[in-house]
Motif scaffolding. Structure first.
Motif, PDB file in Angstrom:
ATOM      1  N   MET A   1     -16.704   5.132  -0.510  1.00 50.82           N
ATOM      2  CA  MET A   1     -15.146   4.051   0.022  1.00 50.82           C
ATOM      3  C   MET A   1     -13.878   5.602  -0.673  1.00 50.82           C
ATOM      4  SD  MET A   1     -13.562   1.032   0.884  1.00 50.82           S
ATOM      5  CE  MET A   1     -15.504   0.502   1.642  1.00 50.82           C
ATOM      6  N   THR A   2     -13.548   6.338  -0.474  1.00 50.69           N
ATOM      7  CA  THR A   2     -12.001   6.713  -1.854  1.00 50.69           C
ATOM      8  C   THR A   2     -11.217   5.961  -1.683  1.00 50.69           C
ATOM      9  OG1 THR A   2     -13.488   8.419  -1.989  1.00 50.69           O
ATOM     10  CG2 THR A   2     -10.677   9.178  -2.066  1.00 50.69           C
ATOM     11  N   PHE A   3     -10.320   5.289  -2.511  1.00 51.93           N
ATOM     12  CA  PHE A   3      -9.061   5.189  -2.192  1.00 51.93           C
ATOM     13  C   PHE A   3      -7.921   5.446  -2.849  1.00 51.93           C
ATOM     14  CE2 PHE A   3     -11.171   1.074  -2.114  1.00 51.93           C
ATOM     15  CZ  PHE A   3     -11.206   0.767  -1.504  1.00 51.93           C
ATOM     16  N   ASP A   4      -7.377   6.218  -2.497  1.00 40.81           N
ATOM     17  CA  ASP A   4      -5.377   6.491  -2.877  1.00 40.81           C
ATOM     18  C   ASP A   4      -4.466   5.778  -3.736  1.00 40.81           C
ATOM     19  OD1 ASP A   4      -6.712   9.292  -2.247  1.00 40.81           O
ATOM     20  OD2 ASP A   4      -5.668   9.543  -0.131  1.00 40.81           O
ATOM     21  N   PHE A   5      -3.871   5.657  -4.995  1.00 41.29           N
ATOM     22  CA  PHE A   5      -3.312   4.826  -5.198  1.00 41.29           C
ATOM     23  C   PHE A   5      -1.329   5.388  -5.441  1.00 41.29           C
ATOM     24  CE2 PHE A   5      -7.307   3.537  -7.145  1.00 41.29           C
ATOM     25  CZ  PHE A   5      -7.207   1.981  -6.844  1.00 41.29           C
ATOM     26  N   ILE A   6      -0.668   5.169  -4.444  1.00 43.82           N
ATOM     27  CA  ILE A   6       0.452   5.808  -4.545  1.00 43.82           C
ATOM     28  C   ILE A   6       1.190   4.715  -5.792  1.00 43.82           C
ATOM     29  CG2 ILE A   6       2.396   6.412  -3.044  1.00 43.82           C
ATOM     30  CD1 ILE A   6       0.534   6.873  -1.286  1.00 43.82           C
ATOM     31  N   VAL A  47       0.715   1.417  -4.237  1.00 37.65           N
ATOM     32  CA  VAL A  47       0.008   1.295  -2.451  1.00 37.65           C
ATOM     33  C   VAL A  47      -1.494   1.420  -2.166  1.00 37.65           C
ATOM     34  CG1 VAL A  47       0.518   1.716  -0.402  1.00 37.65           C
ATOM     35  CG2 VAL A  47       2.644   1.550  -2.397  1.00 37.65           C
ATOM     36  N   VAL A  48      -2.571   0.912  -2.022  1.00 39.48           N
ATOM     37  CA  VAL A  48      -3.666   1.671  -1.874  1.00 39.48           C
ATOM     38  C   VAL A  48      -4.254   1.628  -0.224  1.00 39.48           C
ATOM     39  CG1 VAL A  48      -5.940   1.199  -2.747  1.00 39.48           C
ATOM     40  CG2 VAL A  48      -4.445  -0.053  -3.456  1.00 39.48           C
ATOM     41  N   HIS A  49      -4.237   3.071  -0.686  1.00 36.41           N
ATOM     42  CA  HIS A  49      -4.716   3.436   0.928  1.00 36.41           C
ATOM     43  C   HIS A  49      -5.852   3.960   1.222  1.00 36.41           C
ATOM     44  CE1 HIS A  49      -0.527   4.990   3.017  1.00 36.41           C
ATOM     45  NE2 HIS A  49      -0.312   4.138   1.566  1.00 36.41           N
ATOM     46  N   GLN A  50      -6.391   3.645   2.244  1.00 35.12           N
ATOM     47  CA  GLN A  50      -8.528   4.015   2.698  1.00 35.12           C
ATOM     48  C   GLN A  50      -7.453   5.239   3.624  1.00 35.12           C
ATOM     49  OE1 GLN A  50     -10.471   1.379   3.725  1.00 35.12           O
ATOM     50  NE2 GLN A  50     -12.792   2.375   3.281  1.00 35.12           N
ATOM     51  N   GLY A  51      -7.312   6.323   3.282  1.00 34.12           N
ATOM     52  CA  GLY A  51      -7.166   7.412   4.570  1.00 34.12           C
ATOM     53  C   GLY A  51      -5.787   6.941   5.117  1.00 34.12           C
ATOM     54  N   GLU A  52      -5.783   7.317   6.189  1.00 35.10           N
ATOM     55  CA  GLU A  52      -3.725   7.082   6.471  1.00 35.10           C
ATOM     56  C   GLU A  52      -3.663   5.905   6.596  1.00 35.10           C
ATOM     57  OE1 GLU A  52      -1.741   9.338   7.346  1.00 35.10           O
ATOM     58  OE2 GLU A  52      -3.299  10.699   6.503  1.00 35.10           O
ATOM     59  N   VAL A  53      -4.275   4.580   6.433  1.00 34.17           N
ATOM     60  CA  VAL A  53      -4.752   2.499   6.281  1.00 34.17           C
ATOM     61  C   VAL A  53      -3.996   2.532   5.223  1.00 34.17           C
ATOM     62  CG1 VAL A  53      -5.130   1.214   6.774  1.00 34.17           C
ATOM     63  CG2 VAL A  53      -5.715   3.028   8.594  1.00 34.17           C
ATOM     64  N   GLU A  54      -3.336   1.762   5.443  1.00 33.66           N
ATOM     65  CA  GLU A  54      -2.010   1.260   3.519  1.00 33.66           C
ATOM     66  C   GLU A  54      -3.208  -0.358   3.893  1.00 33.66           C
ATOM     67  OE1 GLU A  54       1.107  -1.221   1.526  1.00 33.66           O
ATOM     68  OE2 GLU A  54       1.444  -0.773   3.685  1.00 33.66           O
ATOM     69  N   VAL A  55      -4.353  -0.468   2.403  1.00 32.18           N
ATOM     70  CA  VAL A  55      -5.033  -1.663   2.175  1.00 32.18           C
ATOM     71  C   VAL A  55      -4.759  -2.499   1.483  1.00 32.18           C
ATOM     72  CG1 VAL A  55      -7.098  -0.179   3.457  1.00 32.18           C
ATOM     73  CG2 VAL A  55      -7.122   0.140   1.770  1.00 32.18           C
ATOM     74  N   ALA A  56      -4.503  -2.208   0.571  1.00 31.71           N
ATOM     75  CA  ALA A  56      -3.870  -3.054  -0.565  1.00 31.71           C
ATOM     76  C   ALA A  56      -2.218  -2.901  -1.000  1.00 31.71           C
ATOM     77  CB  ALA A  56      -5.187  -3.228  -1.453  1.00 31.71           C
ATOM     78  N   ARG A  57      -2.077  -3.830  -2.033  1.00 35.67           N
ATOM     79  CA  ARG A  57      -0.846  -3.716  -3.065  1.00 35.67           C
ATOM     80  C   ARG A  57      -0.948  -4.101  -4.280  1.00 35.67           C
ATOM     81  NH1 ARG A  57       3.707  -5.217   1.685  1.00 35.67           N
ATOM     82  NH2 ARG A  57       3.816  -2.907   2.690  1.00 35.67           N
ATOM     83  N   ILE A  58      -0.387  -3.559  -5.185  1.00 38.18           N
ATOM     84  CA  ILE A  58      -0.798  -3.984  -6.387  1.00 38.18           C
ATOM     85  C   ILE A  58       0.504  -4.074  -7.405  1.00 38.18           C
ATOM     86  CG2 ILE A  58      -2.094  -3.762  -8.474  1.00 38.18           C
ATOM     87  CD1 ILE A  58      -4.703  -2.120  -6.945  1.00 38.18           C
ATOM     88  N   GLU A  59       0.371  -5.023  -8.387  1.00 39.36           N
ATOM     89  CA  GLU A  59       1.576  -5.083  -9.219  1.00 39.36           C
ATOM     90  C   GLU A  59       1.461  -4.469 -10.388  1.00 39.36           C
ATOM     91  OE1 GLU A  59       5.780  -7.480 -10.817  1.00 39.36           O
ATOM     92  OE2 GLU A  59       4.746  -7.316  -8.878  1.00 39.36           O
ATOM     93  N   LEU A  60       0.609  -4.100 -11.524  1.00 35.33           N
ATOM     94  CA  LEU A  60       0.561  -3.632 -12.898  1.00 35.33           C
ATOM     95  C   LEU A  60       1.954  -4.116 -13.953  1.00 35.33           C
ATOM     96  CD1 LEU A  60      -1.686  -0.938 -12.286  1.00 35.33           C
ATOM     97  CD2 LEU A  60      -2.528  -3.760 -12.101  1.00 35.33           C
ATOM     98  N   ASP A  61       1.354  -5.043 -14.780  1.00 38.98           N
ATOM     99  CA  ASP A  61       2.819  -4.921 -15.742  1.00 38.98           C
ATOM    100  C   ASP A  61       2.014  -4.765 -17.199  1.00 38.98           C
ATOM    101  OD1 ASP A  61       4.256  -6.341 -17.953  1.00 38.98           O
ATOM    102  OD2 ASP A  61       4.473  -8.199 -16.523  1.00 38.98           O
TER     103      ASP A  61
END
Length: 152
Positions: A1-6, A47-61
């Motif tokens: 399972m590959t994720f793209d972090f945007i 924004v985390v995508h798996q393929g074309e689908v947004e699967v998660a959101r993350i805020e880092l501090d």
């Protein structure tokens, strides 16, 4: 399972209020709606995508302070707080959150990830993260979970 972090950053036309995320009913709107642009741009929104689908959101501090918690390790400037993470409602209970956290750790290998748990103690503990409590107790302050120093 590959994720793209945007990474999402305010654009040149964003003056006071910024809307970093597209409207999506799979996420809690009160968490992700508008952001104030008031000079504090230290956080990172992903924004985390798996393929074309947004699967998660993350805020880092990166500016987290944890020295008021009991017996925490000395992290200096390696600490990176997962301020918020949300898996899309249609993708929950499939192990995606765990896989995203592992991918996030790989993305930031020089950092120690940590999170203040908001009713997700079982999740953070399932990752093998260590729990630390505030001296005033968990009734008044959220438990802190820190990624182990040695990562597989």
């Amino acid at each position: 399972m590959t994720f793209d972090f945007i990474e999402e950053r305010p654009g040149p036309d964003d003056q006071v209020i910024w809307f970093p995320f597209a409207e999506n009913t799979d996420f809690s709107p009160s968490w992700w709606d508008a952001r104030s642009i008031d000079g504090d741009k230290s956080y990172t929104l992903l924004v985390v995508h798996q393929g074309e689908v947004e699967v998660a959101r993350i805020e880092l501090d990166p500016g987290v302070v944890i020295d008021h918690y009991l017996e925490t390790p000395e992290l200096d400037n390696t600490a990176l707080e997962i301020e918020l993470i949300e898996v899309a409602e249609s993708h929950r209970r499939q192990g995606i959150g765990t896989k995203i956290i592992r991918a996030l750790a790989s993305r930031y290998p020089e950092r120690r990830l940590l999170a203040f748990s908001e009713e997700a103690d079982d999740f953070w503990a399932s990752l093998g993260w260590t729990r630390y409590d505030h001296p005033e107790g968990p009734q008044l302050n959220r438990p802190l979970y820190i990624q182990p120093a040695e990562r597989a």
